[in-house]
Enzyme design. Structure first.
Site, PDB file in Angstrom:
ATOM      1  N   HIS A 322       0.849  -1.190   0.000  1.00 46.28           N
ATOM      2  CA  HIS A 322       0.000   0.000   0.000  1.00 46.28           C
ATOM      3  C   HIS A 322       0.889   1.246   0.000  1.00 46.28           C
ATOM      4  CE1 HIS A 322      -2.706   3.062   1.532  1.00 46.28           C
ATOM      5  NE2 HIS A 322      -3.734   2.241   1.444  1.00 46.28           N
ATOM      6  N   ARG A 370      -2.508   1.034  -4.563  1.00 45.03           N
ATOM      7  CA  ARG A 370      -2.286  -0.414  -4.608  1.00 45.03           C
ATOM      8  C   ARG A 370      -2.526  -0.907  -6.028  1.00 45.03           C
ATOM      9  NH1 ARG A 370      -6.672  -2.750  -0.483  1.00 45.03           N
ATOM     10  NH2 ARG A 370      -7.446  -0.703   0.128  1.00 45.03           N
ATOM     11  N   LYS A 373      -6.049  -0.590  -7.971  1.00 40.84           N
ATOM     12  CA  LYS A 373      -6.899   0.394  -7.315  1.00 40.84           C
ATOM     13  C   LYS A 373      -6.794   1.707  -8.101  1.00 40.84           C
ATOM     14  CE  LYS A 373      -8.290   0.312  -3.223  1.00 40.84           C
ATOM     15  NZ  LYS A 373      -9.656   0.315  -2.670  1.00 40.84           N
ATOM     16  N   ASP A 376      -5.491   8.494  -6.716  1.00 37.51           N
ATOM     17  CA  ASP A 376      -6.020   9.345  -5.651  1.00 37.51           C
ATOM     18  C   ASP A 376      -4.949  10.391  -5.365  1.00 37.51           C
ATOM     19  OD1 ASP A 376      -6.514  10.514  -3.134  1.00 37.51           O
ATOM     20  OD2 ASP A 376      -7.313   8.675  -2.247  1.00 37.51           O
ATOM     21  N   CYS A 378      -3.953  11.961  -2.850  1.00 40.80           N
ATOM     22  CA  CYS A 378      -3.097  11.892  -1.649  1.00 40.80           C
ATOM     23  C   CYS A 378      -1.837  11.069  -1.910  1.00 40.80           C
ATOM     24  CB  CYS A 378      -3.865  11.381  -0.434  1.00 40.80           C
ATOM     25  SG  CYS A 378      -4.255   9.621  -0.462  1.00 40.80           S
ATOM     26  N   TYR A 379      -1.907  10.131  -2.875  1.00 42.14           N
ATOM     27  CA  TYR A 379      -0.707   9.348  -3.180  1.00 42.14           C
ATOM     28  C   TYR A 379       0.353  10.176  -3.920  1.00 42.14           C
ATOM     29  CZ  TYR A 379      -3.588   5.579  -1.535  1.00 42.14           C
ATOM     30  OH  TYR A 379      -4.398   4.808  -0.744  1.00 42.14           O
ATOM     31  N   ASP A 442      -9.065  14.136  -3.817  1.00 42.12           N
ATOM     32  CA  ASP A 442      -8.722  12.802  -4.285  1.00 42.12           C
ATOM     33  C   ASP A 442      -8.779  12.755  -5.819  1.00 42.12           C
ATOM     34  OD1 ASP A 442      -9.253  10.199  -5.264  1.00 42.12           O
ATOM     35  OD2 ASP A 442     -10.299   9.540  -3.461  1.00 42.12           O
ATOM     36  N   ASP A 449     -10.523  18.373   0.969  1.00 35.80           N
ATOM     37  CA  ASP A 449     -10.420  18.346   2.433  1.00 35.80           C
ATOM     38  C   ASP A 449      -8.979  18.694   2.786  1.00 35.80           C
ATOM     39  OD1 ASP A 449      -8.813  15.942   2.289  1.00 35.80           O
ATOM     40  OD2 ASP A 449     -10.655  14.804   2.018  1.00 35.80           O
ATOM     41  N   HIS A 452      -6.204  15.930   1.919  1.00 34.75           N
ATOM     42  CA  HIS A 452      -5.776  15.888   0.524  1.00 34.75           C
ATOM     43  C   HIS A 452      -5.051  17.178   0.131  1.00 34.75           C
ATOM     44  CE1 HIS A 452      -8.484  12.389   0.213  1.00 34.75           C
ATOM     45  NE2 HIS A 452      -7.695  12.043  -0.790  1.00 34.75           N
TER      46      HIS A 452
END
Lengths: 533, 340
Positions: A322, A370, A373, A376, A378-379, A442, A449, A452
């Site tokens: 992850h 991942r 998936k 997003d 935040c990654y 995201d 938010d 993020h």
């Protein structure tokens, strides 16, 4: 269906295309005028997401237009914008399986969701010559300021994680160049009642101490800085509490009686080094195994146990790889020692790089957390933040030749291992809430938010800069335990065509601590100067 | 008047108000109900009270905020102090979990409960089997909502370890999930754990990325076949490719042992257009050819990936091309040295 994919040569043609567009612009279809054209063509109605086929075709039309003088001086704004963006970011992946499952279905939906944003088709937006919108700096600043004001009742769900919000907002605001000194006093009075006499901070007043809020608060205090802020931390109690969290297998529980995971390992390492705590273990620690046992005993080995067969890291041994945990693992190792020493010693580097690189998708261009998936924002940090560390690991230490000079890599630099352009496109095109609300998110279908906002900006920062890990001269200046993370310096990255405007460059964040450059060094120096508690 | 303030059962408790400090940042405007309940919780925690009414109070708070680790931990310690019915607690936790999909704390709470319950069933294989079945049923319900829920899967790994569920049934249950979505990487990950950490044959403490000589050949063969069958369903699905690499590493086998299989998805004729049905196959073959010392072929595969089939990762593929050349030079030099 599959698409005919053009090879590398297209890349150069794309650059050429931009020049063609610039000359076109003089005749009235420049990107700055495209807004007018857009509203004339589409009114105020929201554009439907275009199909990838349409975008791909639009791209082809423009390729033709390079070779033939444009017949129509006012070509459609849609075509004009799509033309500025390399087809990699506007067309479907070259290989797609026919088998439809839930994973492939939501992946498909995400691509369709992102394409209009990546293609420069977001209504009402202005784009630069590369088809990239501006960073809405002021709106994001206002969004983060607001996140520190009084919050309505539904935020009760954040009652145990509220300290994160201090860190996210302060780190984000600093990255955006905002002066945060106004928050020093309120932060001090806010976090004082959250500290427990038994060491550490909880999620709020009267809550048990927990490594995550403690990490957030220590970093927030380091960002605002100053004696009063730093001195409020009870370091002796903190040390005893950490000793109670240390486990016989080398890892850390996140709170007494709580779970043991890699967040715990990273947060504990950050706290120990920043506060310059002694590493000796008191005898009453559950991990005390005899003389010589320390808070760090077996920690790197424990982190190693979290590398999975895929090459990434899981939150605890035996779980799934992850993105967030990859950053925790690498940053933790870079506190325990030098990246080029620790990382190859404890982990399988080629497998990690392979897995990490596979996190970047096209056309979305952002990172997923991942395998199979979705991307997003935040990654951008959790995965994006691994790259400076890995690049430094492969480059080996740089040497600063003179004061003020830029560091020189000992050997030839590996350069970028991921597409910085792609990440920056995903961030500026898809992650910004460009309405009055501001903030980052995201993906386009999600609300912004502060979590993020912080980590998307951190990702933007690392994509815009190049970090160097320097030779040990600085370490001897620093002295003491765990001095490796204070040897990083950085400079603007200038290795490829810059697709964003210079005014949209954000501030730098330390690759291990994720706070503004210099804040970690000052915090550590302050505590080191105290000598003991 | 608040719920507790007007309740004679709570008459003896003086609630402790929350000290937020002056001008607190990001202060939450709690509802009166939540603020009051938390005031009573702080008071019972300060008095270290573990009682039935504490269970009611924590249940009430969790219904308003399930992400409150302090409340969960205090509830667990109260349950153990009272020797309360753990199975009843588990069934209540099921409902909370279904309503709070992304919650972290519930799963740790559940582990504490199972740790506590386990000694009472550990000597009865039937009881363990029954308990395992009901837990798996519940997780299946959770997976209906989100088959990749990280916390549920981590709990599942804990449960396999705790109850020694390295069983045929566990593998079958993963296969069911993979039949629904062969791209469910969480299920693939779990399978890797169940197969390669089985204490019946694996080396204790063997890392996921290292060769384990104790894994029987037939297990390696079976897992290779499993990943291959899944790959044929959707060759561009990266999960079984990663799995295959993991299996080969565990078995100490060369990637080149699967050259023919990967070649099914990659046709590169001497002249004319290549036919690539999986970029992961091409990536795999690049490693096979590097392993075999066929540097030019490997380089061409990596070039195709960077220029055509996986362009977003071009820098990575170029870096691999660079290391290929470095290795080539090192090997070349070694040959020269040998020749002398």
């Amino acid at each position: 269906m599959t698409f005919v994919v053009k090879g590398q040569k297209d890349r150069h043609r794309v650059v050429f295309k931009r020049r063609a567009m610039a000359s076109l612009g003089a005749r009235g279809a420049s990107s700055s005028a495209s807004n007018l054209v857009d509203s004339a063509l589409h009114g105020n109605t929201r554009l439907q997401p275009s199909s990838a086929e349409a975008s791909a075709q639009a791209g082809d039309e423009v390729v033709d237009s390079i070779f033939r003088p444009p017949i129509f001086p006012t070509m459609s704004a849609r075509t004009a914008r799509a033309s500025m963006v390399p087809d990699l970011f506007t067309s479907l992946p070259p290989i797609r399986d026919l088998l439809n499952t839930q994973s492939s279905q939501i992946q498909e939906e995400t691509i369709q969701e992102c394409l209009p944003f990546l293609s420069g088709l977001e209504p009402g937006a202005t784009y630069n010559d590369h088809g990239v919108p501006h960073l809405e700096r002021n709106r994001h600043i206002q969004f983060l300021h607001k996140s520190l004001k009084k919050l309505p009742a539904p935020y009760v769900a954040a009652d145990a994680s509220r300290p994160w919000m201090f860190y996210w907002a302060l780190a984000g605001l600093s990255t955006l160049g905002e002066d945060i000194s106004q928050y020093r006093e309120p932060l001090i009075s806010t976090v004082r009642p959250i500290q427990n006499a038994t060491g550490g901070f909880g999620g709020g007043n009267g809550q048990m101490s927990h490594l995550a809020p403690t990490y957030g608060i220590v970093l927030a205090l380091a960002i605002v800085g100053g004696e009063e802020a730093l001195d409020l931390i009870d370091r002796r109690a903190m040390w005893k509490w950490l000793a109670a969290l240390k486990q016989p297998d080398g890892g850390f529980q996140v709170c007494v009686g709580g779970e043991e995971d890699i967040r715990g390992a990273y947060c504990a390492a950050v706290i120990i080094t920043l506060l310059d705590l002694p590493v000796e273990l008191p005898r009453d620690s559950p991990a005390w195994s005899g003389e010589g046992a320390t808070l760090l005993t077996g920690l790197a080995e424990w982190v190693r146990r979290c590398q999975t067969f895929e090459g990434g890291f899981s939150g605890l041994p035996d779980a799934e790889a992850h993105g967030a945990y990859a950053f925790c693992a690498l940053a933790c190792l870079c506190i325990l020692g030098d990246p080029h020493v620790m990382i190859p010693k404890y982990i399988d580097v080629p497998r990690l790089i392979s897995w990490l690189s596979a996190r970047q998708y096209a056309p979305e261009a952002g990172f997923s957390g991942r395998t199979n998936k979705l991307v997003d924002g935040c990654y951008s940090h959790w995965v994006g933040g691994c790259w400076p560390i890995l690049e430094a690991c492969l480059d080996g230490p740089s040497r600063i030749l003179a004061v003020g000079a830029s560091p020189r890599a000992a050997t030839h630099s590996v350069g970028s291992l991921y597409s910085r352009e792609g990440l920056i496109r995903y961030i500026l095109c898809c992650c910004q809430d460009r309405t009055k609300r501001g903030g980052l998110r995201d993906k386009p279908s999600h609300s912004s938010d502060s979590y993020h906002t912080c980590y998307v900006l951190a990702g933007l920062s690392s994509a815009q800069h190049k970090w160097h890990f320097n030779t040990a001269e600085t370490k001897t200046e620093m002295g003491g335990n765990l001095a490796s993370p204070y040897q990083w310096t950085c400079e603007p990255f200038d290795g490829e065509v810059q697709i964003y405007n210079e005014e949209d460059r954000v501030g730098t964040l330390h690759p291990v601590f994720v706070i503004p450059e210099g804040a970690a060094e000052q915090t550590r120096a302050y505590f080191a100067s105290k000598g003991g508690f | 008047m608040g719920k507790y303030e007007g309740d004679p059962e709570w008459d003896d408790v003086v609630p402790i108000p929350q000290d937020d400090g002056e001008g607190a940042l990001a202060q939450i405007a709690y509802t009166d109900e939540y603020a009051e309940a938390m005031g009573y919780l702080r008071a019972v925690m300060a008095a270290k009270e573990h009682s039935e009414r504490v269970l009611d109070l924590t249940e009430h708070i969790i219904s308003m905020n399930a992400a409150h680790y302090t409340v969960w931990l205090y509830r667990a310690s109260t349950i153990f102090a009272l020797n309360a019915d753990v199975e009843q607690e588990l069934s209540w936790v099921n409902d909370v979990a279904l309503d709070n999909q992304k919650n972290y704390q519930i799963w740790h709470h559940r582990q504490l409960l199972v740790d506590h319950l386990y000694p009472s069933i550990s000597s009865d294989p039937n009881a363990i089997r029954k308990f395992a079945e009901s837990e798996v049923d519940f997780m299946t319900q959770m997976f209906d909502e989100d088959a990749k829920n990280y916390h549920v899967w981590s709990y599942r790994q804990y449960l396999v370890r705790k109850l020694n569920l390295f069983t045929e049934a566990e593998l079958k249950s993963i296969e069911t999930l993979l039949r629904i979505d062969v791209r469910n990487n969480s299920a693939w990950s779990h399978r890797f754990y169940v197969v390669f950490s089985d204490p019946k044959y694996s080396t204790p403490g063997s890392h996921a990325t290292e060769y384990d000589p104790k894994i029987p050949d037939e297990i390696i063969d079976r897992e290779i076949e499993f990943s291959k069958a899944a790959t044929f369903e959707a060759p561009q699905n990266q999960s079984p490719w990663n799995y295959l690499r993991g299996v080969l590493r565990k078995g100490g086998r060369k990637l080149s042992s699967q050259e023919c299989f990967a070649g099914e998805f990659v046709k590169i004729p001497e002249n004319g257009e290549e036919d690539i049905r999986s970029s992961h196959a091409l990536d795999f073959l690049a490693d096979v050819w590097a392993e075999e010392g066929k540097v030019e072929k490997a380089d061409e595969a990596l070039r195709l990936l960077g220029d055509k089939y996986d362009r977003i990762r071009k820098n990575y593929w170029d870096w691999r091309r660079g290391t290929l050349k470095e290795e080539g030079i090192t090997k070349g030099l070694a040959k020269v040295e040998l020749a002398h």
